[in-house]
Design a protein around this motif. Structure first.
Motif, mmCIF file in Angstrom:
data_model
loop_
_atom_site.group_PDB
_atom_site.id
_atom_site.type_symbol
_atom_site.label_atom_id
_atom_site.label_comp_id
_atom_site.label_asym_id
_atom_site.label_seq_id
_atom_site.Cartn_x
_atom_site.Cartn_y
_atom_site.Cartn_z
ATOM 1 N N LEU A 22 0.821 -1.209 0.000
ATOM 2 C CA LEU A 22 0.000 0.000 0.000
ATOM 3 C C LEU A 22 0.858 1.264 0.000
ATOM 4 O O LEU A 22 0.502 2.268 -0.630
ATOM 5 N N HIS A 27 -0.037 5.243 -0.480
ATOM 6 C CA HIS A 27 -0.873 5.464 0.700
ATOM 7 C C HIS A 27 -0.014 5.696 1.943
ATOM 8 O O HIS A 27 1.089 5.164 2.069
ATOM 9 N N GLU A 122 -3.701 7.448 6.506
ATOM 10 C CA GLU A 122 -4.899 7.199 5.704
ATOM 11 C C GLU A 122 -5.483 5.822 6.009
ATOM 12 O O GLU A 122 -6.698 5.637 6.042
#
Length: 486
Positions: A22, A27, A122
């Protein structure tokens, strides 16, 4: 949140690999484990301690480890009791039943730490502990469904096909969960598939049909996982002996061994045979080095060492002119005695050590937790590592310290003939310069293996592996939807 059908199904590595995947997608990610049980710990930037697995996951996220990533850490000291570390600091010592009563009072710490991480990132990837189906421990739970319910966090359940019975373990988990807990489960992953994955396609379909959970992937066995720190000492294993071995290092695997990732850089060296001694196995007579590792309960592990007869083997090794190195608890064992007057690691006691160094240790005082660097005094070779210990060691051999730290302190002790040494430092074998110097002393050579780079490469490889075999987009949709019923 990633929970398992049982312990050691691969939750920690799947979270680390998914975190790296990710991050590579752009992210901002943080790892979180409400409650961990492990004696393999890491020092954080704040000077606290968390589970080593969460430190690895932080590394996968490209951030420094912090105390809020693992707010409750249990460090076993006996078969029924553990030291309880809360937000990086020692909070209490409790037996299993006492801890069950304590858990509700720890939930506020867990929720506070989780809230801190949610502000930073996030996506927060949460790792459960043990088994999601331990309904006997559900009351007051802070590690699995208790946490998921308290925070309305969606859950993915992981099963391990390598140990067998994965269909029954996943379907059985659904069967025993409270309906309100089961409603938070969005999907499942089957981990550690060996062989042809198409042979289990029908099995994946059966699990999905019987649970109503989405199939998120069948993950083949990832061989390079051995390059990443193990969370549980039961995962330690001897590597097959390789051609070209020039150095044999024996390590007694004691019941409360701690910080055993100290061994990983040595195990990766082609010219090194790392021999992990399990109970019932004598110390070979031809090893070049006996390495006594860290321990969460030095006096208890010293008794276990003697019960196995390893003390006799070590003394014989010393008489033959063999080298011995003790790290942290192993360093304390090498002295004349170890005293625990306040019962920090067990019942108050004072016992004789192995008598191989002229030092004495008294357990007590504040636990020292710090990242450090310096150089070995004998040859000026640099190192970096960390301190994680309780106690003071003194004696004649401390006048010959092993290390000088950059803050001016010295650490460790060396025997008059230089063959026996000990230090409170962990992690200095991960420094390629220091490891190469030790191998040179033992008549071997490092192949130039860059340990830190190898860990990074393994994390990148794991991320690529999971991108190939998991439905990462579906996992992201689950995370964004939260705990609301889909």
């Amino acid at each position: 949140m990633f929970q398992g059908t049982g312990s050691s199904v691969g939750k920690s590595l799947l979270v680390a690999g998914l975190a790296r995947a990710l991050v590579l997608r752009g992210h901002a990610v943080r790892p979180f484990k409400p409650q961990n049980m492990s004696n393999n710990a890491a020092v954080t930037e704040e000077g606290g301690e968390i589970g080593r697995a969460q430190a690895l996951q932080a590394r996968a996220c490209g951030v420094l480890p912090g105390i809020h990533m693992n707010p409750v850490l249990l460090k076993p000291q006996s078969e029924t009791g553990a030291q309880v570390v809360v937000q990086g600091r020692i909070h209490a010592t409790a037996r299993a039943r006492e801890y069950q009563m304590m858990k509700p009072s720890l939930m506020p710490f867990v929720l506070h730490s989780f809230a801190r991480l949610r502000e930073e990132a996030e996506i927060v990837l949460v790792e459960g502990a043990g088994s999601a189906s331990e309904i006997n421990l559900r009351a007051g739970d802070i590690a699995n469904m208790g946490f998921a319910r308290a925070t309305d966090t969606p859950v993915v359940v992981i099963g391990d096909i390598d140990r067998g019975g994965v269909i029954a373990s996943l379907v059985g988990t659904k069967a025993v969960l409270d309906p309100a807990d089961a409603a938070l489960v969005r999907g499942f992953i089957v981990n550690r598939m060996r062989g042809d994955p198409t042979l289990f396609a029908a099995g994946m379909a059966q699990i999905a049909s019987r649970t109503g959970w989405a199939s998120l992937g069948l993950v083949p066995f990832f061989d390079d996982a051995r390059r990443l720190p193990a969370e549980d000492a039961q995962d330690l294993a001897n590597a097959p002996r390789r051609a070209g071995t020039r150095c044999r290092i024996a390590v007694p695997v004691l019941p409360r061994i701690s910080n055993f990732d100290d061994l990983d850089p040595l195990a990766a060296e082609p010219e090194v045979e790392l021999i992990l001694l399990r109970p019932g196995v004598p110390l070979p007579g031809d090893v070049d080095l006996v390495l006594l590792p860290g321990s969460k309960a030095t006096i208890a592990d010293l008794a276990a060492l003697r019960a196995e007869g390893w003390d006799t083997d070590i003394l014989a090794h010393r008489r033959r002119g063999g080298r011995i190195l003790g790290l942290c608890g192993g360093y304390q064992m090498l002295g004349r005695f170890v005293a625990d007057p306040d019962g920090i690691e067990g019942p108050p006691d004072r016992v004789a050590g192995l008598g191989l160094l002229e030092i004495d240790t008294v357990l007590g005082g504040e636990k020292r937790l710090a990242r450090v660097q310096g150089a070995t005094l004998a040859d000026g070779v640099p190192f970096h590592g960390y301190e994680m210990h309780v106690g003071q060691t003194s004696g004649a051999d401390c006048a010959r310290p092993l290390l000088r730290l950059d803050d001016g302190r010295v650490d460790g002790a060396v025997s008059a003939d230089g063959l026996v040494a000990g230090s409170y430092l962990h992690g200095f074998f991960a420094d390629d310069r220091q490891r190469a110097a030790w191998l040179h002393r033992l008549g071997a050579a490092s192949d130039g293996h860059a340990h830190e780079a190898a860990v990074e490469a393994a994390l990148d490889g794991l991320a690529q592996h999971l991108e190939q075999h998991l439905d990462v987009e579906a996992i992201l949709r689950i995370a964004r939807a939260g705990g609301a019923t889909p």
